[in-house]
Each structure stands twice: as C-alpha cells, then as structure tokens.
Design a protein around this motif. Structure first.
Motif: not given
Ligand SMILES: [Zn+2]
Length: 236
Positions: A62-63, A58, A149, A60, A171
């Motif tokens: 941090d990914h 996904h 999420h 976000h 997540d």
């Molecule tokens: Zn996430």
C-alpha cells in the motif's frame, strides 16, 4: 519529491497470479483510478516526470504500488528495508506483505540508502529521537529510522513553506489519537503486522512522548484519517 506512492493499478497486476493473489484476498483493495498518485499529482498541476525522487517509508504494497509510474525518478529507502526485500524470495516477501513485482526492473540501480547520508544530531525538542540522516546536505530534510513495523522504516522531519514542522511517520502508528492515548494495536495485529513487535512498541511510545510534549509538531501517520482531515491547506 514524493513520500510513498500508495496503491496503483500495478498492484492488481502484481497480485493476479498465485501465491500473490492471497495478498488481495486477505486484504481486499478497491481503488478508484482517479485516486492513483499520478492522477492526484496531475490534479495539482504536477506532471509525474517532474518527481525527481520518491522517498520510500517501507515496502508494503500500500506504500509502493506506484513506483513503476516514475520511470525517471530516483528512490531513497532505508538500507535494511531495501536490501531485505531485494534478497527475499517471492514467497518470503509475500509473507511480509511485500511484492517484489511492484519494483521497476532497474530499481536497485536507481535506489540509494538514506542511512548512507551524513548522520546528524536532532534538535533537543525531538527527544527521544536523537539521530537522523541529512538527505539534502542542508538539514532541511532529515530521515529518521522508525524500526519495528519493518526493519528500518524511514520517517521524515521537515519544515514546510508555511513554517510548520512536520514529522511523517509512515506506519509507525496508524492513528495519532490512539498513539497519544498509548493504545497499541491489538496483540494479534501487532504480532502479524510488525516485523519486530518489541521495537514497534519502542518506536510507538517514542512518538507518543514527542506528540504529547510538542503539540506544534505536526505528526503525520500514513493511515490516520483524523490527521489527514486536518491537513487541507498545507503548503509543502
Ligand atoms: Zn506498512
């Protein structure tokens, strides 16, 4: 192939201006450059140019902060997540912890959708998950939708060289022990860090059911330190 990229120095470039700087004021990030995915790959003898495909759980920050470090790779994501980001304004994306600036300029041209691959029935032991998408055409790598999420979070089911089965769940839960215990995140966290708390809860309890019934299946949440510490010698 990679599944996500984690943070990278591009995150700091993307969050220098306002309003994006709010992201790192609310969620402060410290990153040792040696921990970037490029450096980690090089320590394992893999040049980043050899990564043909980055599978994106996904979007976000941090990914996906390292996507720009893979200028020749193709990307695979769930359609709802990718199209949701590409059609969002800068501000709207930011309210959902996403930073369009992290995407390479030619991202749309290099991205394909996992849910455009042939849909296949999952083996009975994967219940309550019943359907997936056959990414390589030989059922060796199956994308499984884990919504909640984000609208369409992409999980992966695969069998590794050590013959163990892995289910990478991004997540969809943060801690596997907490998931096994049926402990959802606190209501406020669930509300603000989920696209759809009701669907997050459904996906979370589906993973719990699977984890309790199939102890030989290695379920890997992206942020579960307990899981990662048990995975030292895997041969993927
Ligand atoms: Zn996430």
């Amino acid at each position: 192939m990679l599944y996500d990229t984690g943070y990278s120095s591009h995150f700091f470039d993307a969050t220098n201006p306002f309003p994006e700087r709010l992201y790192r004021l609310i969620l402060p990030v410290e990153l040792d450059p040696q921990q970037s995915v490029v450096r980690q790959l090089q320590r394992h003898g893999v040049e980043p140019a050899r990564i043909a495909t980055v599978l994106i759980s996904h979007f976000h920050g941090d990914h996906v902060s390292g996507l720009k470090d893979f200028p020749a790779s193709r990307f695979v994501a769930m359609r709802a997540d990718a199209e949701g980001l590409l059609s969002s304004s800068r501000l709207r994306a930011l309210t959902k912890a996403m930073l369009p600036e992290l995407l390479p300029d030619d991202f749309a041209a290099r991205c394909s959708f996992a849910d455009d691959c042939p849909e296949v029935a999952l083996p009975p032991w994967m219940r309550p998950f019943t359907r997936g998408f056959d990414l390589l055409g030989d059922r060796s790598l199956i994308a499984i939708a884990l919504p909640g999420h984000t609208p369409g979070q992409l999980g992966l089911l695969l069998r590794a060289l050590d013959d163990r089965r892995y289910f990478l769940v991004g997540d969809a839960c943060w801690s596997l022990p907490a998931c096994r215990d049926g402990k959802l995140p606190a209501p406020l966290v669930l509300r603000y860090l989920s696209h759809d708390p009701r669907r997050y809860t459904e996906t979370f309890f589906a993973i719990r059911e699977l984890a309790l019934r199939e102890p030989d299946l290695t379920i890997v949440p992206s942020h579960c330190a307990r899981t990662w510490s048990s995975l030292h010698d895997i041969a993927l």
